[in-house]
Design an enzyme around this catalytic site. Structure first.
Site, PDB file in Angstrom:
ATOM      1  N   ASN A   8       8.817  -7.065  -6.321  1.00  0.00           N
ATOM      2  CA  ASN A   8       7.657  -6.322  -6.605  1.00  0.00           C
ATOM      3  C   ASN A   8       8.178  -5.597  -7.909  1.00  0.00           C
ATOM      4  OD1 ASN A   8       5.472  -4.655  -6.702  1.00  0.00           O
ATOM      5  ND2 ASN A   8       6.091  -3.482  -4.833  1.00  0.00           N
ATOM      6  N   LYS A  10       6.166  -3.743  -9.529  1.00  0.00           N
ATOM      7  CA  LYS A  10       5.190  -2.543  -9.591  1.00  0.00           C
ATOM      8  C   LYS A  10       4.764  -2.370 -10.949  1.00  0.00           C
ATOM      9  CE  LYS A  10       7.687  -0.759  -5.777  1.00  0.00           C
ATOM     10  NZ  LYS A  10       8.211   0.583  -4.857  1.00  0.00           N
ATOM     11  N   HIS A  95       0.772  -2.036   0.291  1.00  0.00           N
ATOM     12  CA  HIS A  95       1.925  -1.256   0.210  1.00  0.00           C
ATOM     13  C   HIS A  95       1.875   0.129   0.364  1.00  0.00           C
ATOM     14  CE1 HIS A  95       5.500   0.211  -2.256  1.00  0.00           C
ATOM     15  NE2 HIS A  95       5.730  -1.122  -2.219  1.00  0.00           N
ATOM     16  N   GLU A  97       2.376   2.486  -1.724  1.00  0.00           N
ATOM     17  CA  GLU A  97       1.790   3.290  -2.874  1.00  0.00           C
ATOM     18  C   GLU A  97       0.578   2.859  -2.842  1.00  0.00           C
ATOM     19  OE1 GLU A  97       4.888   1.338  -5.409  1.00  0.00           O
ATOM     20  OE2 GLU A  97       6.326   2.559  -4.276  1.00  0.00           O
ATOM     21  N   GLU A 165       8.475  -1.212   5.673  1.00  0.00           N
ATOM     22  CA  GLU A 165       8.978  -0.483   4.278  1.00  0.00           C
ATOM     23  C   GLU A 165       8.812   0.831   4.745  1.00  0.00           C
ATOM     24  OE1 GLU A 165       9.202  -2.901   0.445  1.00  0.00           O
ATOM     25  OE2 GLU A 165       7.028  -2.037   0.534  1.00  0.00           O
ATOM     26  N   GLY A 171      12.462   3.268  -3.203  1.00  0.00           N
ATOM     27  CA  GLY A 171      12.832   3.977  -4.396  1.00  0.00           C
ATOM     28  C   GLY A 171      13.783   5.288  -4.366  1.00  0.00           C
ATOM     29  N   SER A 210      14.790   0.194  -0.941  1.00  0.00           N
ATOM     30  CA  SER A 210      16.246   0.472  -1.670  1.00  0.00           C
ATOM     31  C   SER A 210      17.128  -0.780  -1.233  1.00  0.00           C
ATOM     32  CB  SER A 210      16.844   1.724  -1.150  1.00  0.00           C
ATOM     33  OG  SER A 210      16.035   2.818  -1.801  1.00  0.00           O
TER      34      SER A 210
HETATM   35  P1  PGA Z   1      12.425  -0.363  -3.713  1.00  0.00           P
HETATM   36  O1  PGA Z   1      10.817  -0.733  -3.650  1.00  0.00           O
HETATM   37  O2  PGA Z   1      13.418  -1.574  -3.568  1.00  0.00           O
HETATM   38  O3  PGA Z   1      12.491   0.159  -5.085  1.00  0.00           O
HETATM   39  O4  PGA Z   1      12.810   0.703  -2.941  1.00  0.00           O
HETATM   40  C1  PGA Z   1      10.596  -1.611  -2.447  1.00  0.00           C
HETATM   41  C2  PGA Z   1       9.203  -1.718  -2.295  1.00  0.00           C
HETATM   42  O5  PGA Z   1       8.183  -0.753  -2.524  1.00  0.00           O
HETATM   43  O6  PGA Z   1       8.449  -2.749  -2.214  1.00  0.00           O
END
Ligand code: PGA
Length: 249
Positions: A8, A10, A95, A97, A165, A171, A210
């Site tokens: 992803n 983003k 997601h 976000e 998640e 992140g 992560s």
């Molecule tokens: P990350 O993001 O691997 O940077 O923690 C995962 C995600 O939001 O899908």
């Protein structure tokens, strides 16, 4: 179950960055067939570039979001049928976000997953608790409730992937422990089987938060983990490919 490793991206990268990454992935996939399905979800304006660069490579590409309606006056949104027309196999919905930054409720996410299904796409339905909810001992209850609210009646084992998640792991470099992941994935598997019956056993369960080149091998061997949703590390072709190759054969 064959694993799925999904990147992803983003809201990162320009066309030239994407072109370099597509070429790097294509080269690696040509050198050795990956042990799992590999999906790349670039920003929406780069999906056509993904289609051109990855066609015939065996790699998959997808969207990061779609609208619940198939078309219409929805400025700035992306329709699931257009993603399908661009050769996408999957679309991420719900997601954290989007849930947090755009106020998307379980009901909205369920409608988006239904739109994905109508378009012939696999919906990757994301869920996960906040740090506060975990500290209050409510992680399992929150995740179960999100699952119940976010899966549309059209969900089955072939058209739906669920990604756990935890928000505090995204992140941050704070990966959930294998024991935490095993507990939540076990619960999700039980819920899926009780809701969907036989089809519930076929829904892939991804872990995200992560995931990196160093921890992927262990996380991908946790019971009921059928792949990973990778953010930051998916922007680095070498790291992403290490994660792909860490999938159980
Ligand atoms: P990350 O993001 O691997 O940077 O923690 C995962 C995600 O939001 O899908």
């Amino acid at each position: 179950m064959r694993a799925l490793i999904a990147g992803n991206w983003k809201m990162n990268g320009l066309r030239a960055d994407a072109a370099e990454r597509f070429a790097a992935f294509r080269e690696r996939a040509a050198a050795a067939t990956p042990p799992c399905d590999v999906l790349i979800c670039p920003p929406a304006p780069l999906i056509a570039d993904a289609a051109a660069a990855l066609a015939g490579s065996g790699l998959l590409w997808g969207g990061q979001d779609c609208h619940a309606e198939d078309k219409g006056a929805f400025t700035g949104d992306v329709a699931a049928p257009l993603l399908a027309d661009l050769g996408c196999s999957h679309v991420i919905v719900g997601h954290s976000e989007r849930r947090g930054g755009h106020g998307e409720s379980d009901t909205v996410i369920s409608a988006k997953a239904a739109a994905a299904h109508r378009a012939g796409l696999v919906a990757i339905v994301c869920l996960g608790e906040s740090a506060e909810e975990r500290a209050q001992g409510r992680a399992a209850a929150v995740v179960a409730s999100q699952l119940a609210g976010s899966l549309p009646p059209s969900a089955d084992g072939a058209n739906t992937v669920v990604a756990y998640e935890p928000i505090w792991a995204i992140g941050t470099g704070n990966t959930a422990t294998p024991a935490d992941v095993a507990e939540i994935h076990g619960l999700l598997r039980d819920e899926l089987e009780s809701r969907l019956g036989e089809a519930g056993t076929a829904v892939r369960l991804l872990y995200g938060g992560s995931v990196n080149a160093a921890n992927a091998h262990e996380l991908l061997r946790v019971p009921h983990v059928n792949g990973a949703l990778v953010g930051g590390a998916s922007l680095k072709p070498g790291d992403f490919w290490t994660i792909v190759e860490a999938a159980p054969h």
